[in-house]
Design a protein around this motif. Structure first.
Motif, PDB file in Angstrom:
ATOM      1  N   PRO A 180       0.839  -1.178   0.070  1.00 11.78           N
ATOM      2  CA  PRO A 180      -0.090  -0.042  -0.062  1.00 11.78           C
ATOM      3  C   PRO A 180       0.932   1.209  -0.004  1.00 11.78           C
ATOM      4  N   SER A 181       0.477   2.338  -0.598  1.00 11.73           N
ATOM      5  CA  SER A 181       1.123   3.534  -0.813  1.00 11.73           C
ATOM      6  C   SER A 181       0.217   4.517   0.474  1.00 11.73           C
ATOM      7  N   PRO A 182       0.872   5.667   0.535  1.00 14.91           N
ATOM      8  CA  PRO A 182       0.367   6.410   1.780  1.00 14.91           C
ATOM      9  C   PRO A 182      -1.161   6.806   1.321  1.00 14.91           C
ATOM     10  N   GLU A 183      -1.311   7.173  -0.219  1.00 12.69           N
ATOM     11  CA  GLU A 183      -2.457   7.591  -0.818  1.00 12.69           C
ATOM     12  C   GLU A 183      -3.522   6.338  -0.545  1.00 12.69           C
ATOM     13  N   ASP A 184      -3.282   5.091  -0.670  1.00 16.55           N
ATOM     14  CA  ASP A 184      -3.890   3.958  -0.318  1.00 16.55           C
ATOM     15  C   ASP A 184      -4.554   4.111   0.869  1.00 16.55           C
ATOM     16  N   ILE A 185      -3.741   4.245   1.962  1.00 22.85           N
ATOM     17  CA  ILE A 185      -4.117   4.226   3.150  1.00 22.85           C
ATOM     18  C   ILE A 185      -5.036   5.424   3.724  1.00 22.85           C
ATOM     19  N   GLU A 186      -4.830   6.687   3.075  1.00 21.04           N
ATOM     20  CA  GLU A 186      -5.716   7.869   3.195  1.00 21.04           C
ATOM     21  C   GLU A 186      -6.751   7.409   2.800  1.00 21.04           C
ATOM     22  N   VAL A 187      -6.981   6.922   1.624  1.00 22.45           N
ATOM     23  CA  VAL A 187      -8.400   6.809   0.970  1.00 22.45           C
ATOM     24  C   VAL A 187      -9.226   5.738   1.769  1.00 22.45           C
ATOM     25  N   THR A 188      -8.423   4.556   2.293  1.00 22.02           N
ATOM     26  CA  THR A 188      -9.111   3.718   3.133  1.00 22.02           C
ATOM     27  C   THR A 188      -9.844   4.354   4.355  1.00 22.02           C
ATOM     28  N   LYS A 189      -8.794   5.382   4.869  1.00 25.60           N
ATOM     29  CA  LYS A 189      -9.185   5.864   6.523  1.00 25.60           C
ATOM     30  C   LYS A 189     -10.581   6.552   5.817  1.00 25.60           C
ATOM     31  N   ARG A 190     -10.597   7.467   4.867  1.00 27.06           N
ATOM     32  CA  ARG A 190     -11.877   8.390   4.641  1.00 27.06           C
ATOM     33  C   ARG A 190     -12.968   7.558   4.418  1.00 27.06           C
ATOM     34  N   ILE A 191     -12.939   6.353   3.578  1.00 32.63           N
ATOM     35  CA  ILE A 191     -14.002   5.678   3.260  1.00 32.63           C
ATOM     36  C   ILE A 191     -14.479   5.088   4.813  1.00 32.63           C
ATOM     37  N   GLN A 192     -13.664   4.454   5.505  1.00 34.14           N
ATOM     38  CA  GLN A 192     -14.137   3.706   6.800  1.00 34.14           C
ATOM     39  C   GLN A 192     -14.723   4.835   7.722  1.00 34.14           C
ATOM     40  N   GLU A 193     -14.156   6.100   7.848  1.00 34.47           N
ATOM     41  CA  GLU A 193     -15.063   7.018   8.492  1.00 34.47           C
ATOM     42  C   GLU A 193     -16.319   7.286   8.096  1.00 34.47           C
ATOM     43  N   ALA A 194     -16.360   7.406   6.854  1.00 35.21           N
ATOM     44  CA  ALA A 194     -17.635   7.933   6.145  1.00 35.21           C
ATOM     45  C   ALA A 194     -18.765   6.647   6.611  1.00 35.21           C
ATOM     46  N   GLY A 195     -18.115   5.414   6.433  1.00 36.88           N
ATOM     47  CA  GLY A 195     -18.910   4.378   6.774  1.00 36.88           C
ATOM     48  C   GLY A 195     -19.392   4.336   8.081  1.00 36.88           C
ATOM     49  N   TYR A 196     -18.594   4.617   9.279  1.00 39.69           N
ATOM     50  CA  TYR A 196     -19.235   4.660  10.349  1.00 39.69           C
ATOM     51  C   TYR A 196     -20.394   5.755  10.595  1.00 39.69           C
ATOM     52  N   ILE A 197     -20.234   6.682   9.867  1.00 42.67           N
ATOM     53  CA  ILE A 197     -21.361   7.988  10.114  1.00 42.67           C
ATOM     54  C   ILE A 197     -22.436   7.184   9.375  1.00 42.67           C
ATOM     55  N   ILE A 198     -22.287   6.675   8.386  1.00 44.98           N
ATOM     56  CA  ILE A 198     -23.551   6.037   7.680  1.00 44.98           C
ATOM     57  C   ILE A 198     -24.176   4.938   8.170  1.00 44.98           C
ATOM     58  N   GLY A 199     -23.325   3.992   8.847  1.00 49.20           N
ATOM     59  CA  GLY A 199     -23.663   2.628   9.296  1.00 49.20           C
ATOM     60  C   GLY A 199     -23.498   1.653   8.429  1.00 49.20           C
ATOM     61  N   ILE A 200     -22.487   1.864   7.381  1.00 46.01           N
ATOM     62  CA  ILE A 200     -22.450   0.450   6.516  1.00 46.01           C
ATOM     63  C   ILE A 200     -20.883   0.581   6.592  1.00 46.01           C
ATOM     64  N   GLU A 201     -20.493  -0.704   7.074  1.00 46.00           N
ATOM     65  CA  GLU A 201     -19.278  -0.909   7.557  1.00 46.00           C
ATOM     66  C   GLU A 201     -18.317  -1.202   6.372  1.00 46.00           C
ATOM     67  N   LEU A 202     -17.061  -0.643   6.302  1.00 46.93           N
ATOM     68  CA  LEU A 202     -16.105  -1.040   5.388  1.00 46.93           C
ATOM     69  C   LEU A 202     -15.095  -2.171   6.182  1.00 46.93           C
ATOM     70  N   LEU A 203     -15.412  -3.474   5.476  1.00 49.02           N
ATOM     71  CA  LEU A 203     -14.821  -4.676   6.101  1.00 49.02           C
ATOM     72  C   LEU A 203     -13.218  -4.750   5.690  1.00 49.02           C
ATOM     73  N   ASP A 204     -13.039  -4.364   4.545  1.00 50.38           N
ATOM     74  CA  ASP A 204     -11.637  -4.363   4.131  1.00 50.38           C
ATOM     75  C   ASP A 204     -11.362  -3.771   3.003  1.00 50.38           C
ATOM     76  N   HIS A 205     -10.022  -3.425   2.841  1.00 52.57           N
ATOM     77  CA  HIS A 205      -9.600  -2.854   1.514  1.00 52.57           C
ATOM     78  C   HIS A 205      -8.518  -3.543   0.957  1.00 52.57           C
ATOM     79  N   VAL A 206      -8.645  -4.452   0.006  1.00 47.98           N
ATOM     80  CA  VAL A 206      -7.958  -5.489  -0.644  1.00 47.98           C
ATOM     81  C   VAL A 206      -6.886  -4.759  -1.924  1.00 47.98           C
TER      82      VAL A 206
END
Length: 232
Positions: free
Chosen positions: A190-216
């Protein structure tokens, strides 16, 4: 004797029992080489060359067999002895095989681990020449209900926006999701950009109530799970 007068071996010169079609009937398709399978698909050679010679040239032109999957008709017809009709036959057979393989997976597919997600995606994503960002939308049983390519190109947090992902997730009534993208270099680190994108999606999922299980991240027949690596 001059080599110009030596006639190349034609398929009719091969003993009938050793011809690809006859061997397939006797021994099954799995016993044939890639060259012989392609020869059967091409059906006929030319006046100058046997279909086996042309099949071998196809394999030589596309060093890795999976490269044929992404070849344009123009690329295949650039091979001597291959016209448009033969190129179309090859591409149709490759696509049919891909769909059959994918259907077998989809008929039973539940995501229980990063390996499950990687297995589902590997065949389609490992040889892509550009980065594709794909999302698997899952129901409450972690079964895939929809797969969608969200973005094609270099991963960038400002381009791969969570709203595009979760708009589709709400539309599909998804309970959770798995993100994935490929690295054309073959290295899934993973690149730093990959990790940043993952965290943004994960945080949005917490708010909406749809969990991001993984980023492969898919590389050359290998993968990395950002969840397993502790990035989420």
């Amino acid at each position: 004797m001059s080599t110009d007068t030596i006639k190349p071996m034609m398929i009719r010169d091969v003993h009938q029992d050793d011809r690809p079609r006859e061997r397939l009937k006797r021994q099954g398709a799995e016993s044939l080489s890639n060259q012989e399978l392609i020869a059967i698909l091409l059906r006929t050679g030319t006046k100058e060359e046997s279909v086996l010679h042309i099949a071998n040239r196809v394999l030589t032109s596309f060093e890795q067999l999976h490269e044929l999957k992404h070849a344009a008709i123009e690329e295949i017809t650039s091979v001597k002895g291959i016209g448009e009709a033969k190129a179309i036959q090859l591409l149709a057979a490759i696509e049919l095989g891909r769909r059959m393989s994918q259907q077998r997976i989809e008929d039973r597919y539940t995501i229980r681990s990063p390996q499950d997600a990687a297995t589902y995606l590997m065949a389609d994503m490992t040889a892509l020449l550009q980065e594709h960002f794909v999302v698997l939308f899952l129901n409450v049983k972690n079964q895939i209900i929809h797969k969608q390519t969200i973005f094609i190109g270099s991963l960038n947090a400002s381009i791969v926006h969570p709203r595009e992902i979760f708009r589709e997730a709400v539309k599909r009534s998804a309970a959770s999701l798995v993100c994935a993208h490929n690295h054309p270099s073959g290295n899934p680190a993973p690149s730093p950009e990959d990790i940043e994108v993952t965290k943004r999606i994960q945080e949005a999922g917490y708010i909406i109530g749809i969990e991001l299980l993984d980023h492969v991240i898919i590389g050359d027949h290998q993968f990395i799970s950002l969840k397993e690596k502790g990035y989420m």
